[in-house]
Scaffold this motif. Structure first.
Motif, PDB file in Angstrom:
ATOM      1  N   ILE A  55       0.853  -1.197   0.000  1.00 47.21           N
ATOM      2  CA  ILE A  55       0.000   0.000   0.000  1.00 47.21           C
ATOM      3  C   ILE A  55       0.886   1.243   0.000  1.00 47.21           C
ATOM      4  O   ILE A  55       1.774   1.377   0.849  1.00 47.21           O
ATOM      5  N   THR A  56       0.636   2.137  -0.937  1.00 44.13           N
ATOM      6  CA  THR A  56       1.498   3.325  -1.052  1.00 44.13           C
ATOM      7  C   THR A  56       1.240   4.295   0.096  1.00 44.13           C
ATOM      8  O   THR A  56       0.122   4.429   0.593  1.00 44.13           O
ATOM      9  N   ASP A  57       2.302   4.970   0.485  1.00 37.98           N
ATOM     10  CA  ASP A  57       2.245   5.935   1.587  1.00 37.98           C
ATOM     11  C   ASP A  57       3.513   6.772   1.461  1.00 37.98           C
ATOM     12  O   ASP A  57       4.570   6.245   1.140  1.00 37.98           O
ATOM     13  N   THR A  58       3.378   8.073   1.722  1.00 34.09           N
ATOM     14  CA  THR A  58       4.566   8.925   1.583  1.00 34.09           C
ATOM     15  C   THR A  58       5.060   9.441   2.928  1.00 34.09           C
ATOM     16  O   THR A  58       5.816  10.398   2.990  1.00 34.09           O
ATOM     17  N   SER A  59       4.651   8.798   4.000  1.00 35.62           N
ATOM     18  CA  SER A  59       5.063   9.276   5.330  1.00 35.62           C
ATOM     19  C   SER A  59       6.439   8.767   5.740  1.00 35.62           C
ATOM     20  O   SER A  59       6.932   9.136   6.808  1.00 35.62           O
ATOM     21  N   TYR A  60       7.039   7.902   4.965  1.00 37.51           N
ATOM     22  CA  TYR A  60       8.262   7.240   5.420  1.00 37.51           C
ATOM     23  C   TYR A  60       9.450   7.585   4.535  1.00 37.51           C
ATOM     24  O   TYR A  60       9.585   8.721   4.110  1.00 37.51           O
ATOM     25  N   THR A  61      10.280   6.607   4.242  1.00 38.10           N
ATOM     26  CA  THR A  61      11.509   6.836   3.486  1.00 38.10           C
ATOM     27  C   THR A  61      11.226   7.259   2.044  1.00 38.10           C
ATOM     28  O   THR A  61      11.922   8.096   1.474  1.00 38.10           O
ATOM     29  N   VAL A  62      10.223   6.661   1.454  1.00 34.17           N
ATOM     30  CA  VAL A  62       9.925   6.881   0.041  1.00 34.17           C
ATOM     31  C   VAL A  62       8.934   8.040  -0.065  1.00 34.17           C
ATOM     32  O   VAL A  62       7.878   8.005   0.561  1.00 34.17           O
ATOM     33  N   LYS A  63       9.287   9.039  -0.851  1.00 39.64           N
ATOM     34  CA  LYS A  63       8.551  10.296  -0.758  1.00 39.64           C
ATOM     35  C   LYS A  63       7.506  10.536  -1.851  1.00 39.64           C
ATOM     36  O   LYS A  63       6.942  11.627  -1.934  1.00 39.64           O
ATOM     37  N   SER A  64       7.270   9.570  -2.717  1.00 32.78           N
ATOM     38  CA  SER A  64       6.141   9.742  -3.650  1.00 32.78           C
ATOM     39  C   SER A  64       5.397   8.426  -3.803  1.00 32.78           C
ATOM     40  O   SER A  64       5.971   7.338  -3.597  1.00 32.78           O
ATOM     41  N   HIS A  65       4.123   8.519  -4.125  1.00 37.03           N
ATOM     42  CA  HIS A  65       3.312   7.315  -4.284  1.00 37.03           C
ATOM     43  C   HIS A  65       3.814   6.462  -5.444  1.00 37.03           C
ATOM     44  O   HIS A  65       3.834   5.235  -5.362  1.00 37.03           O
TER      45      HIS A  65
END
Ligand code: NI
Lengths: 205, 205
Positions: A10-20
């Motif tokens: 599930i995509t999320d931008t709250s962590y290390t990866v900054k885009s969906h």
């Protein structure tokens, strides 16, 4: 279409990866074959552009694409399905109007899972299995609750909520079809490597 | 379906009337026969429940219901159509996937209006004709710009933006199919009375 077993990203931008889009890429490079694009804010235009970009990526990898919540975005981006949370549009109404879509329903109890199945859901997202940093407000099912849901319905159940690499074997042992992972992968130092570790952990149990 | 001429009411809760459903009721009691439900925030569940409530009201009055932006809500609520702003999903894609809907497009220039028409829009919302309290960021077309848009396309044009009771005659004289009104009615002391005044002003020119 047979829903892929194993890890559901599930995509999320709250962590290390900054885009969906990059989150989707991380999952796909790591071997995940079912992706949910979940973005709560932004104009339809932005949602649709990202959904289409993720659709193209999923096509490259032969992966299933589910859109959280938004049937319109799902159809306009050629996604395979939509996930309808408990606060979203009723599954039976989506099923009636948009028959071709895969529809996922959320459940934290056996009753909710049975309701989702009767309403026409193709799979259940069951949880939170463990306390989850991304869904602190969700009821905790625990492993027993997960097992009861798996036993009560005839459709695939993806476990969700606080799932770590270490918990994959027990999740699989409960009979889950797969495990939805967000921060477990996207908050890792090397998210692609972690995605691979999750996929292998599921396959090698 | 022939689009109703005259006043086009758009729901808004920033003024005297504090719910979208009541805003729709005000318009309908005042004689408005095309309503746009425009709500930007809230869960799908809430949007859908309100849209269905407004649908029932519109049915009672034989009015057309347009949903701003959200094709999914439009279809799930049995609305007649959707309004696609310039930041929303492309009109041609909506037309291709959801052929049965009335689709409205926004335009502030002749080019945008022609683009909307070519993409398959059923009507144009043209404006802002005047500086508007609800859309301070919109380009101003002025009355000349409105007339140019009306002359350039073959589909109905609803004027929008800063339209008051006093400006109805000149809007009609520019060839507009109707006039979209928000604060002009919803900010009035007696909104139903004001809605009636707008409807009569249009009819009696
Ligand atoms: Ni949701």
């Amino acid at each position: 279409m047979q829903l892929p077993r194993g890890i559901y990203g599930i995509t999320d931008t709250s962590y290390t990866v900054k885009s969906h889009v990059n989150a989707a890429r991380v999952f796909l490079e790591g071997g995940v074959r079912i992706i949910q694009y979940r973005r709560k804010e932004g104009s339809i235009k932005v949602l649709l552009e990202e959904a289409k970009a993720i659709r193209r990526l999923c096509n490259e990898y032969g992966a299933v694409l589910i859109i959280d919540d938004r049937v319109d975005i799902a159809i306009l981006s050629d996604a395979d399905g939509v996930h309808a949370g408990l606060d979203d549009a009723p599954v039976d109404e989506i099923r009636r109007r948009f028959g071709g879509l895969i529809i996922g329903a959320s459940a934290s109890t056996v009753d909710e899972a049975l309701q989702g199945e009767r309403a026409g859901a193709n799979y259940i997202g069951a949880g939170s299995v463990f306390p989850s940093p991304t869904r602190p407000d969700y009821r905790i099912t625990g492993l027993d609750g997960l097992r009861n849901i798996v036993r009560s319905v005839n459709i695939p159940v993806y476990a969700i909520g606080g799932i770590t690499l270490e918990s994959i074997p027990v999740i699989k042992a409960m009979g889950a079809w797969g495990a939805a992972v967000i921060s477990g992968i996207l908050a890792a130092k090397d998210p692609v490597k972690m995605a691979k570790a999750f996929v292998e952990a599921w396959e090698n149990v």
